[in-house]
Structure formats: structure tokens, C-alpha cells
Scaffold this motif. Structure first.
Motif, PDB file in Angstrom:
ATOM      1  N   THR A   1      -5.836 -11.890  -0.794  1.00  0.00           N
ATOM      2  CA  THR A   1      -4.965 -10.761  -0.510  1.00  0.00           C
ATOM      3  C   THR A   1      -4.908 -10.461   0.979  1.00  0.00           C
ATOM      4  O   THR A   1      -5.872 -10.721   1.714  1.00  0.00           O
ATOM      5  CB  THR A   1      -5.417  -9.514  -1.300  1.00  0.00           C
ATOM      6  OG1 THR A   1      -4.492  -8.441  -1.082  1.00  0.00           O
ATOM      7  CG2 THR A   1      -6.803  -9.067  -0.904  1.00  0.00           C
ATOM      8  N   HIS A   2      -3.769  -9.932   1.412  1.00  0.00           N
ATOM      9  CA  HIS A   2      -3.517  -9.562   2.802  1.00  0.00           C
ATOM     10  C   HIS A   2      -3.792 -10.774   3.710  1.00  0.00           C
ATOM     11  O   HIS A   2      -3.295 -11.859   3.444  1.00  0.00           O
ATOM     12  CB  HIS A   2      -4.341  -8.338   3.198  1.00  0.00           C
ATOM     13  CG  HIS A   2      -3.917  -7.730   4.504  1.00  0.00           C
ATOM     14  ND1 HIS A   2      -2.617  -7.400   4.777  1.00  0.00           N
ATOM     15  CD2 HIS A   2      -4.627  -7.417   5.614  1.00  0.00           C
ATOM     16  CE1 HIS A   2      -2.538  -6.907   6.011  1.00  0.00           C
ATOM     17  NE2 HIS A   2      -3.746  -6.917   6.536  1.00  0.00           N
TER      18      HIS A   2
ATOM     19  N   GLU B   1       0.387 -10.100  -1.327  1.00  0.00           N
ATOM     20  CA  GLU B   1       0.870  -9.402  -0.137  1.00  0.00           C
ATOM     21  C   GLU B   1       0.480 -10.086   1.180  1.00  0.00           C
ATOM     22  O   GLU B   1      -0.128  -9.483   2.068  1.00  0.00           O
ATOM     23  CB  GLU B   1       0.432  -7.935  -0.162  1.00  0.00           C
ATOM     24  CG  GLU B   1       0.945  -7.210  -1.401  1.00  0.00           C
ATOM     25  CD  GLU B   1       1.002  -5.704  -1.269  1.00  0.00           C
ATOM     26  OE1 GLU B   1       0.499  -5.146  -0.283  1.00  0.00           O
ATOM     27  OE2 GLU B   1       1.585  -5.069  -2.176  1.00  0.00           O
TER      28      GLU B   1
ATOM     29  N   TYR C   1       3.034  -9.014  -5.174  1.00  0.00           N
ATOM     30  CA  TYR C   1       2.974  -7.758  -4.437  1.00  0.00           C
ATOM     31  C   TYR C   1       2.551  -6.657  -5.401  1.00  0.00           C
ATOM     32  O   TYR C   1       2.622  -6.795  -6.626  1.00  0.00           O
ATOM     33  CB  TYR C   1       4.341  -7.419  -3.826  1.00  0.00           C
ATOM     34  CG  TYR C   1       5.443  -7.252  -4.860  1.00  0.00           C
ATOM     35  CD1 TYR C   1       5.688  -6.017  -5.470  1.00  0.00           C
ATOM     36  CD2 TYR C   1       6.223  -8.348  -5.245  1.00  0.00           C
ATOM     37  CE1 TYR C   1       6.678  -5.880  -6.427  1.00  0.00           C
ATOM     38  CE2 TYR C   1       7.217  -8.208  -6.205  1.00  0.00           C
ATOM     39  CZ  TYR C   1       7.429  -6.976  -6.788  1.00  0.00           C
ATOM     40  OH  TYR C   1       8.397  -6.836  -7.753  1.00  0.00           O
TER      41      TYR C   1
ATOM     42  N   ASP D   1       3.853  -0.696  -3.794  1.00  0.00           N
ATOM     43  CA  ASP D   1       4.172  -0.985  -2.399  1.00  0.00           C
ATOM     44  C   ASP D   1       5.644  -1.316  -2.176  1.00  0.00           C
ATOM     45  O   ASP D   1       6.003  -1.850  -1.118  1.00  0.00           O
ATOM     46  CB  ASP D   1       3.308  -2.143  -1.888  1.00  0.00           C
ATOM     47  CG  ASP D   1       1.948  -1.677  -1.411  1.00  0.00           C
ATOM     48  OD1 ASP D   1       1.775  -0.466  -1.230  1.00  0.00           O
ATOM     49  OD2 ASP D   1       1.057  -2.530  -1.231  1.00  0.00           O
TER      50      ASP D   1
ATOM     51  N   PHE E   1       4.606  -4.749   3.659  1.00  0.00           N
ATOM     52  CA  PHE E   1       3.849  -5.752   2.912  1.00  0.00           C
ATOM     53  C   PHE E   1       4.685  -6.306   1.758  1.00  0.00           C
ATOM     54  O   PHE E   1       4.632  -7.508   1.454  1.00  0.00           O
ATOM     55  CB  PHE E   1       2.537  -5.155   2.410  1.00  0.00           C
ATOM     56  CG  PHE E   1       1.666  -4.645   3.511  1.00  0.00           C
ATOM     57  CD1 PHE E   1       1.060  -5.524   4.387  1.00  0.00           C
ATOM     58  CD2 PHE E   1       1.479  -3.295   3.701  1.00  0.00           C
ATOM     59  CE1 PHE E   1       0.270  -5.069   5.432  1.00  0.00           C
ATOM     60  CE2 PHE E   1       0.694  -2.822   4.737  1.00  0.00           C
ATOM     61  CZ  PHE E   1       0.085  -3.706   5.609  1.00  0.00           C
ATOM     62  N   HIS E   2       5.466  -5.441   1.115  1.00  0.00           N
ATOM     63  CA  HIS E   2       6.374  -5.904   0.070  1.00  0.00           C
ATOM     64  C   HIS E   2       7.445  -6.810   0.670  1.00  0.00           C
ATOM     65  O   HIS E   2       7.743  -7.891   0.135  1.00  0.00           O
ATOM     66  CB  HIS E   2       7.010  -4.684  -0.612  1.00  0.00           C
ATOM     67  CG  HIS E   2       8.015  -5.037  -1.656  1.00  0.00           C
ATOM     68  ND1 HIS E   2       9.284  -4.492  -1.670  1.00  0.00           N
ATOM     69  CD2 HIS E   2       7.954  -5.877  -2.718  1.00  0.00           C
ATOM     70  CE1 HIS E   2       9.955  -4.982  -2.703  1.00  0.00           C
ATOM     71  NE2 HIS E   2       9.176  -5.815  -3.361  1.00  0.00           N
TER      72      HIS E   2
ATOM     73  N   THR F   1       5.998 -10.147   1.514  1.00  0.00           N
ATOM     74  CA  THR F   1       5.750 -10.933   0.303  1.00  0.00           C
ATOM     75  C   THR F   1       7.032 -11.591  -0.190  1.00  0.00           C
ATOM     76  O   THR F   1       7.045 -12.782  -0.535  1.00  0.00           O
ATOM     77  CB  THR F   1       5.166 -10.040  -0.806  1.00  0.00           C
ATOM     78  OG1 THR F   1       3.955  -9.443  -0.345  1.00  0.00           O
ATOM     79  CG2 THR F   1       4.871 -10.848  -2.057  1.00  0.00           C
TER      80      THR F   1
ATOM     81  N   HIS G   1      -1.538  -1.932  -2.212  1.00  0.00           N
ATOM     82  CA  HIS G   1      -2.148  -2.963  -1.370  1.00  0.00           C
ATOM     83  C   HIS G   1      -3.593  -3.267  -1.781  1.00  0.00           C
ATOM     84  O   HIS G   1      -4.073  -4.385  -1.608  1.00  0.00           O
ATOM     85  CB  HIS G   1      -2.098  -2.488   0.085  1.00  0.00           C
ATOM     86  CG  HIS G   1      -2.245  -3.590   1.079  1.00  0.00           C
ATOM     87  ND1 HIS G   1      -1.393  -4.676   1.132  1.00  0.00           N
ATOM     88  CD2 HIS G   1      -3.149  -3.780   2.078  1.00  0.00           C
ATOM     89  CE1 HIS G   1      -1.766  -5.475   2.122  1.00  0.00           C
ATOM     90  NE2 HIS G   1      -2.819  -4.964   2.706  1.00  0.00           N
TER      91      HIS G   1
END
Length: 268
Positions: free
Chosen positions: A96-97, A121, A218, A222, A227-228, A231, A249
Motif C-alpha cells: 500500500t501507498h 493506492e 483504492y 478515498d 490517491f484515488h 490509482t 487510505h
């Protein structure tokens, strides 16, 4: 739970292993701490051998040599060494991230080591129409870091992304949460010092990943955030639809039970 240390070039990686079954490597991002994934890892440990670790320079994984910038590929090499040490065949990966960028790089360069990746994301801001804005944000944050320290830099990024850094641990918290938040406060420095510039400019290898076993996901909470949008941009680059997972998130921490079930469905 078993713990250990793995020596890699320039660092020693702290890792934790839970459960049994096929290996599931979990990679978080930014200045977070893998203890954030503990509830998720515990829930999944009945189905998988869940491997979590502190990325180089973070929390309990000290650097062992003078270091410059840490590109995404360097962290992907660390992940590969962890999988090799686990002695497994191809592994499942939840990332993630910033960890999702590492997961995408790992899959692109070592496809035989990844059974399926869920990239949650990924902040591939270079793919966005307003990529210049996010480059400027990174540059401004690094300039603030040099002048005023981590607090000012993290606040600047929080203003732009809507993702604020957690405050210091308060009284009365469970010991594991207190320890986690203490480590996360210290992680802001290596995040800015070694990663921000390289990670913020990373672009996944579309040719290598287009037919690869990757799910791009995602958080349902979000929608509309950067971030969305990032993605969706990654999913478009790879020629597939993005998948919605519960929460925001950090949905894996806010509602680990719902997230674990949805993640398992993506992996099988």
C-alpha cells in the motif's frame, strides 16, 4: 509470531512472520510502521504465512553504511531478499501507498517471485495531469525539511494530500500502539531524507506489468482524492480496471476484518 533480522547491503531488516500457508508479503509505505498491519496480519495468519518488515532506515531496520537516495528499486531488491530468505516459491504481495510502488517494481523486474500483487493506492503522481504540482510539493517539502525540519515538511505535504502525519502518542494507549507511534514520529526523517524525491517521480513499467498478475485497488472512502486519482492512473497505464476495497487510505487498520476478507478475495 517469529521475528528476525536479515542483513542486506547497507542495512539490517527487522521482520516478523505469522501463521502458515503460502507466503503473503505485506509492505506499507511512507513513514508508517509495519505494526499498523498487525491486526490485518493476525486475521490473515490462518490462511497465509504473513511476512511483515521494517523497510531500510525505518523503525527497527537500521542503515549500516553511509547512504544516499533510496530509489524504489533498492527497496524492491530488499523485498526480493526477504522472499528468498523465506525459501518460498512465488509469494502473494499486499502493498500500500509507497509500498505499492515497491510491489509494482518487484513484480516488473522479478515476475517469477510474485504469485499475485494487490497494489493499494500507489502514489504514482507522475501519471497525473497535474504532475507538476506534485513535483513542486515534493521540492517545497524538501526545502522546508532542510530549513525547518521534519515537522514543517510533513505539514506541507499534509496540506496538499489531506493525509496528516499522526501526532505524538498520548497517555493511556496500549503499549504496542505507543511504541508504534513513537517509531513513526522518527520515520519522517528517513522518509524525507532518502525517499521522497525518487518515489514521487517513479513511473511503473507498463510494458512489464501489462499482463502481470496485479490488482490495482483504492479505498472506498478515498473517492476523488489524489490517491484515488493516482490509482486510476496506474490502472489505466496497465490496461485494467481498479478494484474498490473497504475503508480509506488505511482501511486495513480501521476495519481489518472487512479489509482482510476483501483482500483475500483479490488474492485467490
Amino acid at each position: 509470531m517469529d521475528t528476525g533480522m536479515l542483513d542486506v547491503p547497507g542495512a539490517r531488516l527487522h521482520y516478523e512472520v505469522r501463521g502458515s500457508g503460502p507466503v503473503l508479503l505485506v509492505m506499507l509505505g511512507g513513514s508508517t510502521d509495519p505494526a499498523m498491519a498487525t491486526p490485518l496480519a493476525e486475521l490473515l495468519s490462518g490462511r497465509y504465512t504473513v511476512l511483515t518488515y521494517d523497510r531500510r532506515g525505518y523503525s527497527r531496520s537500521p542503515l549500516t553504511a553511509p547512504s544516499g537516495e533510496h530509489p524504489v528499486a533498492l527497496h524492491a531488491d530488499d523485498a526480493l531478499r526477504l522472499l528468498d530468505a523465506a525459501g518460498s516459491g512465488p509469494a502473494y504481495v499486499f502493498a500500500t501507498h509507497a509500498g505499492a510502488l515497491i510491489g509494482l517494481d518487484l513484480l516488473a523486474r522479478h515476475p517469477g517471485r510474485v504469485r499475485r500483487l494487490v497494489a493499494h493506492e500507489p502514489p504514482a503522481f507522475e501519471l497525473l495531469p497535474d504532475a507538476g504540482r506534485w513535483r513542486r510539493m515534493a521540492d517545497e517539502a524538501l526545502a522546508l525539511f532542510a530549513r525547518e525540519g521534519t515537522g514543517a515538511a510533513m505539514r506541507r505535504m499534509g496540506e496538499e494530500t489531506g493525509l496528516a502525519a499522526p501526532g505524538p502518542p498520548g497517555p493511556g494507549l496500549p503499549a504496542w500502539i505507543h511504541d508504534m507511534l513513537t517509531r513513526m514520529a522518527a520515520n519522517a526523517d528517513p522518509n524525507l531524507r532518502y525517499e521522497l524525491r525518487a518515489f514521487s517521480r517513479y513511473v511503473p513499467d507498463a510494458a512489464a506489468l501489462r499482463d502481470a498478475p496485479a490488482v490495482v485497488a483504492y479505498g472506498a472512502g478515498d473517492l476523488g482524492t489524489v490517491f484515488h486519482r493516482a490509482t486510476l492512473a496506474v490502472a489505466g497505464l496497465l490496461g485494467r480496471e481498479a478494484v474498490e476495497l473497504p475503508g480509506d487510505h488505511v482501511g486495513y487498520l480501521r476495519d481489518p476484518a472487512a479489509f482482510a476478507e476483501a483482500l483475500h478475495a483479490c488474492l485467490v
